[in-house]
Design a protein around this motif. Structure first.
Motif, PDB file in Angstrom:
ATOM      1  N   THR A   1       0.833  -1.205   0.000  1.00 25.45           N
ATOM      2  CA  THR A   1       0.000   0.000   0.000  1.00 25.45           C
ATOM      3  C   THR A   1       0.867   1.254   0.000  1.00 25.45           C
ATOM      4  O   THR A   1       0.576   2.221  -0.705  1.00 25.45           O
ATOM      5  CB  THR A   1      -0.941   0.009   1.215  1.00 25.45           C
ATOM      6  N   ALA A   2       1.938   1.226   0.782  1.00 24.46           N
ATOM      7  CA  ALA A   2       2.831   2.381   0.854  1.00 24.46           C
ATOM      8  C   ALA A   2       3.490   2.637  -0.501  1.00 24.46           C
ATOM      9  O   ALA A   2       3.619   3.793  -0.931  1.00 24.46           O
ATOM     10  CB  ALA A   2       3.889   2.168   1.927  1.00 24.46           C
ATOM     11  N   LEU A   3       3.886   1.579  -1.193  1.00 24.63           N
ATOM     12  CA  LEU A   3       4.528   1.759  -2.498  1.00 24.63           C
ATOM     13  C   LEU A   3       3.541   2.272  -3.548  1.00 24.63           C
ATOM     14  O   LEU A   3       3.894   3.108  -4.384  1.00 24.63           O
ATOM     15  CB  LEU A   3       5.181   0.458  -2.948  1.00 24.63           C
ATOM     16  N   ARG A   4       2.285   1.784  -3.505  1.00 28.28           N
ATOM     17  CA  ARG A   4       1.265   2.314  -4.425  1.00 28.28           C
ATOM     18  C   ARG A   4       1.029   3.794  -4.148  1.00 28.28           C
ATOM     19  O   ARG A   4       0.931   4.601  -5.072  1.00 28.28           O
ATOM     20  CB  ARG A   4      -0.048   1.538  -4.282  1.00 28.28           C
ATOM     21  N   LEU A   5       0.945   4.152  -2.869  1.00 31.42           N
ATOM     22  CA  LEU A   5       0.762   5.558  -2.505  1.00 31.42           C
ATOM     23  C   LEU A   5       1.947   6.386  -2.971  1.00 31.42           C
ATOM     24  O   LEU A   5       1.767   7.478  -3.519  1.00 31.42           O
ATOM     25  CB  LEU A   5       0.576   5.697  -0.992  1.00 31.42           C
ATOM     26  N   LEU A   6       3.144   5.890  -2.801  1.00 29.82           N
ATOM     27  CA  LEU A   6       4.341   6.614  -3.211  1.00 29.82           C
ATOM     28  C   LEU A   6       4.341   6.850  -4.721  1.00 29.82           C
ATOM     29  O   LEU A   6       4.681   7.949  -5.192  1.00 29.82           O
ATOM     30  CB  LEU A   6       5.585   5.830  -2.781  1.00 29.82           C
ATOM     31  N   ARG A   7       3.895   5.863  -5.496  1.00 27.73           N
ATOM     32  CA  ARG A   7       3.795   6.040  -6.957  1.00 27.73           C
ATOM     33  C   ARG A   7       2.757   7.110  -7.307  1.00 27.73           C
ATOM     34  O   ARG A   7       2.967   7.911  -8.219  1.00 27.73           O
ATOM     35  CB  ARG A   7       3.450   4.718  -7.622  1.00 27.73           C
ATOM     36  N   GLU A   8       1.636   7.120  -6.590  1.00 26.01           N
ATOM     37  CA  GLU A   8       0.602   8.138  -6.831  1.00 26.01           C
ATOM     38  C   GLU A   8       1.117   9.530  -6.479  1.00 26.01           C
ATOM     39  O   GLU A   8       0.853  10.496  -7.189  1.00 26.01           O
ATOM     40  CB  GLU A   8      -0.667   7.834  -6.024  1.00 26.01           C
ATOM     41  N   ILE A   9       1.853   9.629  -5.391  1.00 25.96           N
ATOM     42  CA  ILE A   9       2.425  10.927  -5.003  1.00 25.96           C
ATOM     43  C   ILE A   9       3.405  11.392  -6.077  1.00 25.96           C
ATOM     44  O   ILE A   9       3.448  12.577  -6.415  1.00 25.96           O
ATOM     45  CB  ILE A   9       3.102  10.828  -3.622  1.00 25.96           C
ATOM     46  N   ALA A  10       4.188  10.467  -6.641  1.00 28.57           N
ATOM     47  CA  ALA A  10       5.130  10.824  -7.708  1.00 28.57           C
ATOM     48  C   ALA A  10       4.386  11.354  -8.935  1.00 28.57           C
ATOM     49  O   ALA A  10       4.840  12.297  -9.583  1.00 28.57           O
ATOM     50  CB  ALA A  10       5.983   9.615  -8.084  1.00 28.57           C
ATOM     51  N   LYS A  11       3.237  10.762  -9.257  1.00 27.32           N
ATOM     52  CA  LYS A  11       2.437  11.223 -10.400  1.00 27.32           C
ATOM     53  C   LYS A  11       1.882  12.618 -10.169  1.00 27.32           C
ATOM     54  O   LYS A  11       1.747  13.399 -11.105  1.00 27.32           O
ATOM     55  CB  LYS A  11       1.257  10.282 -10.648  1.00 27.32           C
ATOM     56  N   HIS A  12       1.527  12.903  -8.932  1.00 24.63           N
ATOM     57  CA  HIS A  12       0.880  14.178  -8.585  1.00 24.63           C
ATOM     58  C   HIS A  12       1.754  14.977  -7.630  1.00 24.63           C
ATOM     59  O   HIS A  12       1.270  15.518  -6.635  1.00 24.63           O
ATOM     60  CB  HIS A  12      -0.478  13.917  -7.944  1.00 24.63           C
ATOM     61  N   ASP A  13       3.046  15.043  -7.918  1.00 25.39           N
ATOM     62  CA  ASP A  13       3.994  15.722  -7.034  1.00 25.39           C
ATOM     63  C   ASP A  13       3.550  17.163  -6.771  1.00 25.39           C
ATOM     64  O   ASP A  13       3.215  17.898  -7.697  1.00 25.39           O
ATOM     65  CB  ASP A  13       5.387  15.703  -7.670  1.00 25.39           C
ATOM     66  N   GLY A  14       3.523  17.545  -5.507  1.00 24.10           N
ATOM     67  CA  GLY A  14       3.124  18.890  -5.118  1.00 24.10           C
ATOM     68  C   GLY A  14       1.622  19.052  -4.946  1.00 24.10           C
ATOM     69  O   GLY A  14       1.133  20.166  -4.771  1.00 24.10           O
TER      70      GLY A  14
END
Length: 178
Positions: free
Chosen positions: A103-116
Protein backbone atom coordinates in the motif's frame (compact mmCIF):
# COMPACT_ATOMS: atom_id res chain seq x y z
CA UNK A 1 -23.51 -12.47 30.03
CA UNK A 2 -21.21 -11.33 27.23
CA UNK A 3 -24.29 -10.36 25.19
CA UNK A 4 -24.06 -6.91 26.77
CA UNK A 5 -23.43 -4.08 24.35
CA UNK A 6 -19.92 -2.62 24.33
CA UNK A 7 -21.31 0.55 25.95
CA UNK A 8 -22.90 -1.45 28.79
CA UNK A 9 -19.69 -3.43 29.25
CA UNK A 10 -17.68 -0.22 29.54
CA UNK A 11 -20.19 1.24 31.98
CA UNK A 12 -20.04 -1.88 34.16
CA UNK A 13 -16.24 -1.70 34.23
CA UNK A 14 -16.42 1.99 35.19
CA UNK A 15 -18.92 1.36 37.97
CA UNK A 16 -16.75 -1.48 39.30
CA UNK A 17 -13.70 0.77 39.21
CA UNK A 18 -15.27 3.63 41.20
CA UNK A 19 -17.75 1.87 43.51
CA UNK A 20 -16.01 1.60 46.88
CA UNK A 21 -19.16 0.58 48.73
CA UNK A 22 -21.11 3.82 48.67
CA UNK A 23 -21.99 3.45 45.00
CA UNK A 24 -21.50 5.87 42.16
CA UNK A 25 -23.92 8.80 41.95
CA UNK A 26 -24.52 9.60 38.31
CA UNK A 27 -25.95 13.04 37.57
CA UNK A 28 -28.70 13.75 35.05
CA UNK A 29 -27.36 15.15 31.79
CA UNK A 30 -29.21 16.46 28.72
CA UNK A 31 -30.84 14.14 26.16
CA UNK A 32 -31.56 11.16 28.40
CA UNK A 33 -28.03 10.69 29.62
CA UNK A 34 -26.22 10.44 32.92
CA UNK A 35 -22.83 11.92 33.72
CA UNK A 36 -20.20 9.92 35.64
CA UNK A 37 -19.04 12.03 38.62
CA UNK A 38 -15.37 11.00 38.41
CA UNK A 39 -14.68 10.90 34.68
CA UNK A 40 -17.46 13.24 33.46
CA UNK A 41 -18.22 10.70 30.72
CA UNK A 42 -21.88 10.60 29.75
CA UNK A 43 -23.81 7.39 29.30
CA UNK A 44 -27.15 6.91 27.62
CA UNK A 45 -29.98 5.96 29.95
CA UNK A 46 -30.56 2.77 27.95
CA UNK A 47 -27.01 1.64 28.71
CA UNK A 48 -28.01 1.13 32.37
CA UNK A 49 -31.07 -1.02 31.66
CA UNK A 50 -29.29 -4.30 30.81
CA UNK A 51 -27.09 -3.91 33.89
CA UNK A 52 -30.00 -3.43 36.28
CA UNK A 53 -32.13 -5.98 34.42
CA UNK A 54 -29.49 -8.70 34.82
CA UNK A 55 -28.84 -7.78 38.45
CA UNK A 56 -25.29 -6.63 37.81
CA UNK A 57 -25.86 -3.23 39.41
CA UNK A 58 -28.50 -1.97 41.81
CA UNK A 59 -29.94 1.52 42.08
CA UNK A 60 -32.71 0.62 44.50
CA UNK A 61 -35.31 1.38 41.83
CA UNK A 62 -34.50 5.09 42.04
CA UNK A 63 -32.70 6.74 39.13
CA UNK A 64 -31.45 9.48 41.45
CA UNK A 65 -29.77 7.03 43.85
CA UNK A 66 -26.17 5.87 43.71
CA UNK A 67 -25.55 2.84 41.50
CA UNK A 68 -23.94 -0.02 43.39
CA UNK A 69 -22.31 -3.00 41.76
CA UNK A 70 -23.51 -6.43 42.88
CA UNK A 71 -21.37 -9.49 43.48
CA UNK A 72 -22.38 -10.91 40.08
CA UNK A 73 -21.50 -7.55 38.56
CA UNK A 74 -18.06 -7.61 40.21
CA UNK A 75 -17.32 -11.04 38.77
CA UNK A 76 -18.40 -10.08 35.27
CA UNK A 77 -16.58 -6.73 35.47
CA UNK A 78 -13.35 -8.55 36.41
CA UNK A 79 -13.77 -10.88 33.40
CA UNK A 80 -14.52 -7.96 31.10
CA UNK A 81 -11.51 -6.03 32.38
CA UNK A 82 -9.24 -9.01 31.63
CA UNK A 83 -10.72 -9.28 28.12
CA UNK A 84 -10.21 -5.55 27.63
CA UNK A 85 -6.57 -5.75 28.71
CA UNK A 86 -5.99 -8.70 26.37
CA UNK A 87 -7.55 -6.79 23.46
CA UNK A 88 -5.46 -3.70 24.19
CA UNK A 89 -2.28 -5.80 24.36
CA UNK A 90 -3.15 -7.40 21.02
CA UNK A 91 -3.67 -3.95 19.48
CA UNK A 92 -0.27 -2.79 20.72
CA UNK A 93 1.39 -5.95 19.41
CA UNK A 94 0.16 -5.34 15.85
CA UNK A 95 2.90 -4.38 13.44
CA UNK A 96 3.13 -0.67 12.72
CA UNK A 97 2.53 0.54 9.16
CA UNK A 98 5.60 0.10 7.01
CA UNK A 99 7.00 2.40 4.35
CA UNK A 100 7.95 -0.70 2.36
CA UNK A 101 4.55 -2.39 2.20
CA UNK A 102 2.46 -2.76 -0.96
CA UNK A 103 0.00 0.00 0.00
CA UNK A 104 2.83 2.38 0.85
CA UNK A 105 4.53 1.76 -2.50
CA UNK A 106 1.26 2.31 -4.42
CA UNK A 107 0.76 5.56 -2.50
CA UNK A 108 4.34 6.61 -3.21
CA UNK A 109 3.80 6.04 -6.96
CA UNK A 110 0.60 8.14 -6.83
CA UNK A 111 2.42 10.93 -5.00
CA UNK A 112 5.13 10.82 -7.71
CA UNK A 113 2.44 11.22 -10.40
CA UNK A 114 0.88 14.18 -8.58
CA UNK A 115 3.99 15.72 -7.03
CA UNK A 116 3.12 18.89 -5.12
CA UNK A 117 -0.59 18.03 -4.82
CA UNK A 118 -2.81 18.75 -1.86
CA UNK A 119 -3.74 16.11 0.70
CA UNK A 120 -7.43 15.55 1.49
CA UNK A 121 -8.69 13.84 4.63
CA UNK A 122 -11.90 11.88 5.20
CA UNK A 123 -13.19 14.32 7.82
CA UNK A 124 -12.41 11.86 10.59
CA UNK A 125 -8.64 12.22 10.14
CA UNK A 126 -8.12 8.46 9.65
CA UNK A 127 -7.50 8.34 5.90
CA UNK A 128 -5.75 10.81 3.61
CA UNK A 129 -6.10 11.03 -0.17
CA UNK A 130 -3.68 12.46 -2.68
CA UNK A 131 -4.52 14.86 -5.55
CA UNK A 132 -8.31 14.79 -5.25
CA UNK A 133 -11.10 13.85 -2.91
CA UNK A 134 -11.48 10.55 -4.75
CA UNK A 135 -7.78 9.95 -5.34
CA UNK A 136 -5.61 7.13 -3.99
CA UNK A 137 -6.00 6.86 -0.23
CA UNK A 138 -4.14 5.30 2.67
CA UNK A 139 -4.28 5.41 6.45
CA UNK A 140 -2.45 8.22 8.18
CA UNK A 141 -0.04 5.65 9.64
CA UNK A 142 1.24 4.81 6.16
CA UNK A 143 1.68 8.50 5.30
CA UNK A 144 3.65 8.99 8.53
CA UNK A 145 5.78 5.91 7.81
CA UNK A 146 6.63 7.27 4.34
CA UNK A 147 7.59 10.64 5.81
CA UNK A 148 9.69 9.08 8.59
CA UNK A 149 11.50 6.96 5.98
CA UNK A 150 12.33 10.16 4.10
CA UNK A 151 10.36 9.20 0.97
CA UNK A 152 7.90 12.13 1.08
CA UNK A 153 7.72 15.61 2.53
CA UNK A 154 4.53 17.34 3.65
CA UNK A 155 4.18 21.03 4.26
CA UNK A 156 1.34 23.07 5.65
CA UNK A 157 0.01 25.55 3.08
CA UNK A 158 -2.88 27.10 5.00
CA UNK A 159 -3.88 27.78 8.56
CA UNK A 160 -6.99 25.60 8.28
CA UNK A 161 -5.15 22.35 7.73
CA UNK A 162 -4.26 22.34 4.05
CA UNK A 163 -1.14 20.30 3.34
CA UNK A 164 0.89 19.73 0.21
CA UNK A 165 2.86 16.55 -0.41
CA UNK A 166 5.95 16.06 -2.54
CA UNK A 167 8.20 13.11 -3.19
CA UNK A 168 11.86 13.26 -2.17
CA UNK A 169 14.85 11.96 -4.10
CA UNK A 170 14.97 8.94 -1.78
CA UNK A 171 11.31 8.29 -2.62
CA UNK A 172 12.01 8.46 -6.35
CA UNK A 173 14.87 5.98 -5.93
CA UNK A 174 12.60 3.66 -3.92
CA UNK A 175 10.03 3.36 -6.73
CA UNK A 176 12.54 3.36 -9.58
CA UNK A 177 12.58 0.10 -11.55
CA UNK A 178 15.52 -2.11 -10.68
Amino acid sequence: MTDLSPASQKLLREIAKYDTGAGVLFRHAPRGRYSHPNTLMTYNMRTFWPLTGLGLVDDGGNDSAPVRITEAGQKLAAELEEQHKTQQAAKKARPKPSADGATALRLLREIAKHDGSLIYDDGLRRVWRVASRDGHRASIGIWVALEKAGYIRTERVSSIGGQRVSITDAGRQRIAPA
